[in-house]
Design a protein around this motif. Structure first.
Motif, PDB file in Angstrom:
ATOM      1  N   GLU A 237       1.607   3.281  11.364  1.00  0.00           N
ATOM      2  CA  GLU A 237       3.201   2.789  11.034  1.00  0.00           C
ATOM      3  C   GLU A 237       3.647   1.903  10.552  1.00  0.00           C
ATOM      4  O   GLU A 237       4.983   1.745  10.368  1.00  0.00           O
ATOM      5  CB  GLU A 237       1.821   2.010  11.780  1.00  0.00           C
ATOM      6  N   ASP A 238       3.157   1.632   9.386  1.00  0.00           N
ATOM      7  CA  ASP A 238       4.658   1.634   8.588  1.00  0.00           C
ATOM      8  C   ASP A 238       4.684   2.027   8.151  1.00  0.00           C
ATOM      9  O   ASP A 238       6.852   2.396   7.804  1.00  0.00           O
ATOM     10  CB  ASP A 238       3.709   0.670   6.565  1.00  0.00           C
ATOM     11  N   PHE A 239       5.353   3.291   7.318  1.00  0.00           N
ATOM     12  CA  PHE A 239       5.615   4.557   7.105  1.00  0.00           C
ATOM     13  C   PHE A 239       6.514   4.864   8.418  1.00  0.00           C
ATOM     14  O   PHE A 239       7.641   5.624   7.869  1.00  0.00           O
ATOM     15  CB  PHE A 239       4.142   6.207   7.216  1.00  0.00           C
ATOM     16  N   SER A 240       5.810   5.236   9.593  1.00  0.00           N
ATOM     17  CA  SER A 240       6.870   5.119  10.891  1.00  0.00           C
ATOM     18  C   SER A 240       8.009   4.252  10.820  1.00  0.00           C
ATOM     19  O   SER A 240       9.220   4.703  11.183  1.00  0.00           O
ATOM     20  CB  SER A 240       5.945   5.975  11.934  1.00  0.00           C
ATOM     21  N   ASN A 241       7.828   3.172  10.790  1.00  0.00           N
ATOM     22  CA  ASN A 241       8.687   2.522  10.942  1.00  0.00           C
ATOM     23  C   ASN A 241       9.642   2.381   9.680  1.00  0.00           C
ATOM     24  O   ASN A 241      11.268   1.606  10.590  1.00  0.00           O
ATOM     25  CB  ASN A 241       7.754   0.559  11.252  1.00  0.00           C
TER      26      ASN A 241
ATOM     27  N   ILE B  42      -2.428   7.553  16.837  1.00  0.00           N
ATOM     28  CA  ILE B  42      -0.680   7.994  15.728  1.00  0.00           C
ATOM     29  C   ILE B  42      -0.439   8.666  16.826  1.00  0.00           C
ATOM     30  O   ILE B  42       0.602   9.312  16.626  1.00  0.00           O
ATOM     31  CB  ILE B  42      -0.995   8.966  14.787  1.00  0.00           C
ATOM     32  N   TYR B  43      -1.323   9.712  17.348  1.00  0.00           N
ATOM     33  CA  TYR B  43      -0.686  10.531  18.024  1.00  0.00           C
ATOM     34  C   TYR B  43       0.180  10.394  19.261  1.00  0.00           C
ATOM     35  O   TYR B  43       0.816  10.837  19.830  1.00  0.00           O
ATOM     36  CB  TYR B  43      -1.640  11.863  18.767  1.00  0.00           C
ATOM     37  N   ASP B  44      -0.719   9.386  19.777  1.00  0.00           N
ATOM     38  CA  ASP B  44       0.212   8.505  20.740  1.00  0.00           C
ATOM     39  C   ASP B  44       0.366   7.805  21.221  1.00  0.00           C
ATOM     40  O   ASP B  44       1.555   7.697  22.131  1.00  0.00           O
ATOM     41  CB  ASP B  44      -1.098   8.113  21.841  1.00  0.00           C
TER      42      ASP B  44
ATOM     43  N   MET C 288       0.747  -1.244   0.677  1.00  0.00           N
ATOM     44  CA  MET C 288       0.295  -0.098   0.179  1.00  0.00           C
ATOM     45  C   MET C 288       0.647   1.595   0.049  1.00  0.00           C
ATOM     46  O   MET C 288       0.584   2.024  -0.719  1.00  0.00           O
ATOM     47  CB  MET C 288      -0.583   0.214   1.245  1.00  0.00           C
ATOM     48  N   LEU C 289       1.670   1.248   0.745  1.00  0.00           N
ATOM     49  CA  LEU C 289       2.750   2.942   1.001  1.00  0.00           C
ATOM     50  C   LEU C 289       3.553   2.820  -0.690  1.00  0.00           C
ATOM     51  O   LEU C 289       3.233   4.456  -1.037  1.00  0.00           O
ATOM     52  CB  LEU C 289       4.149   2.354   1.555  1.00  0.00           C
ATOM     53  N   GLU C 290       3.813   1.103  -1.416  1.00  0.00           N
ATOM     54  CA  GLU C 290       4.209   2.223  -2.359  1.00  0.00           C
ATOM     55  C   GLU C 290       3.099   2.897  -3.485  1.00  0.00           C
ATOM     56  O   GLU C 290       3.574   3.912  -4.632  1.00  0.00           O
ATOM     57  CB  GLU C 290       4.481   0.235  -3.039  1.00  0.00           C
ATOM     58  N   LYS C 291       2.477   2.124  -3.613  1.00  0.00           N
ATOM     59  CA  LYS C 291       1.573   2.897  -3.809  1.00  0.00           C
ATOM     60  C   LYS C 291       0.523   4.069  -4.181  1.00  0.00           C
ATOM     61  O   LYS C 291       0.833   4.902  -4.406  1.00  0.00           O
ATOM     62  CB  LYS C 291      -0.165   2.096  -3.854  1.00  0.00           C
TER      63      LYS C 291
END
Length: 397
Positions: free
Chosen positions: A84-88, A112-114, A1-4
């Motif tokens: 989460e995937d983006f952050s990792n 996401i904030y917490d 999904m991130l790649e798309k």
């Protein structure tokens, strides 16, 4: 999904690459905050702002990501999972557009904030953000409520010039000097009528020949899709919202009669108040309330306008010049300053300034000998004494 999502972001970036103008709110936002919400009507430039901010960041492309909720609807993935995937992967700044289309978005924004160490900026309509404060989103997020183009911004875009914006107090105290300074550069009245007809939404400069068609489409999405989904309005009642807009088109602001209007549209008074509220937070209407405490949904507005004069030209068969003048002033002032109905004059601004609006020959008879009272006059370039040009209030933001 991130790649798309990254791939689609590159395509979108190319579309806005040539847009150099930055709206007034670009300098307002404190980008040091972790959770930022950009709230405003469709078409006022929120998406362009979000992409311009990402482009301004001096970090690699892999660390910043923009996507619209439209891009993930239909996929079995949550906002938190994407974040989460983006952050990792080392991501730092995540921008989510059209957040209101995602069910229970406020819960996932809280998570996401917490739990994630990223900056998150989201955009949505004022209706959704202000009415849905579940999970203490309002405590965590810094919200910026933005408007369409001011007259000043319209002039900057059209003429490729820079103009200073002024505080309300400066205009009341120094309007003659300010007007003289501006009129050294331009003749504002030459541009003012065009602004009233076409100048509020930035997409006018992209597609001027089909501006009203696009404006009607944009507004219809709010009435036919956004508001019904947010407020659980039955499909057969959408026509009631449209009838209400049509009625306001054909009425002067001071003629609002709640009892008669509820009978004409075929809804009870409580539902009518709710529909007025929905169309107000959806940036279709602007309410001017009486000088009373509180801001209840069920407090009868003293005056009710379409949100901006462009909507009048797009939706109404005829335009009343008095209503256009009042609508312009209210639109340029509201959100930044408090504006209320006044029994003396037309409006009370910031509980201090009483103003009466009219043409260039408007007299002071109705506000004679009242402290801090002013005539705001159309069709004059430079004022004198307590008479201020109407167009000058377009330089407030």
């Amino acid at each position: 999904m991130l790649e798309k999502l990254f791939s689609k972001q590159q395509y979108i970036n190319k579309k806005i690459a040539n847009i150099k103008y930055k709206r007034y709110f670009f300098d307002m936002v404190d980008f040091n905050e972790q959770l930022i919400g950009i709230v405003g009507a469709r078409g006022v430039g929120k998406t362009t702002f979000l992409l311009q901010y990402l482009d301004s960041l001096n970090i690699s492309d892999e660390k910043k990501l923009y996507f619209s909720v439209d891009s993930i609807l239909g996929y079995d993935i949550s906002l938190f999972e994407i974040a989460e995937d983006f952050s990792n992967l080392g991501g730092k700044v995540l921008v989510i557009d059209e957040i209101h289309k995602y069910k229970n978005f406020e819960i996932e924004l809280k998570e996401i904030y917490d739990f994630l160490d990223i900056q998150l900026i989201f955009s949505g309509s004022s209706a959704i953000i202000l009415e849905h404060k579940k999970a203490d989103l309002s405590r965590r997020a810094v919200l910026y409520r933005v408007k369409g183009l001011s007259f000043r911004e319209f002039l900057e875009l059209k003429l490729d010039k820079n103009f200073k914006k002024y505080e309300l107090r400066e205009i009341f105290d120094n309007h003659v000097a300010i007007s003289k300074e501006i009129t050294k550069e331009i003749k504002p009245l030459e541009q003012f009528r065009e602004y009233l007809k076409f100048g509020y939404y930035p997409f006018y400069f992209e597609t001027p020949n089909t501006y009203y068609l696009k404006l009607e489409e944009t507004t219809n999405v709010v009435i036919e899709s956004d508001l019904p989904i947010i407020y659980n309005i039955e499909p057969n009642n959408i026509t009631k919202l449209k009838q209400l807009v049509a009625y306001i088109c054909n009425s002067k602001p001071y003629e609002l009669n709640i009892t008669n209007l509820s009978k004409k549209i075929g809804i009870n008074r409580k539902t009518l108040y709710l529909y007025i509220h929905y169309l107000t937070v959806g940036d279709i209407f602007i309410k001017v309330l009486p000088k009373t405490r509180g801001d209840s949904i069920f407090l009868k507005p003293s005056k009710l306008y379409l949100n901006n004069t462009n909507l009048s030209y797009a939706y109404c068969n005829t335009q009343d010049i008095g209503t256009l003048r009042e609508s312009f002033l209210v639109n340029q002032v509201y959100k930044n300053y408090d504006i209320r109905y006044s029994k003396i004059g037309d409006f009370l601004i910031d509980n201090k300034y009483i103003i009466e609006i009219g043409g260039k020959n408007k007299s002071f008879q109705q506000i004679k000998n009242i402290p801090n009272s002013f005539v705001v006059a159309d069709n004059i370039e430079i004022g004198f004494g307590a008479k201020i040009p109407l167009w000058l209030f377009g330089f407030l933001y």
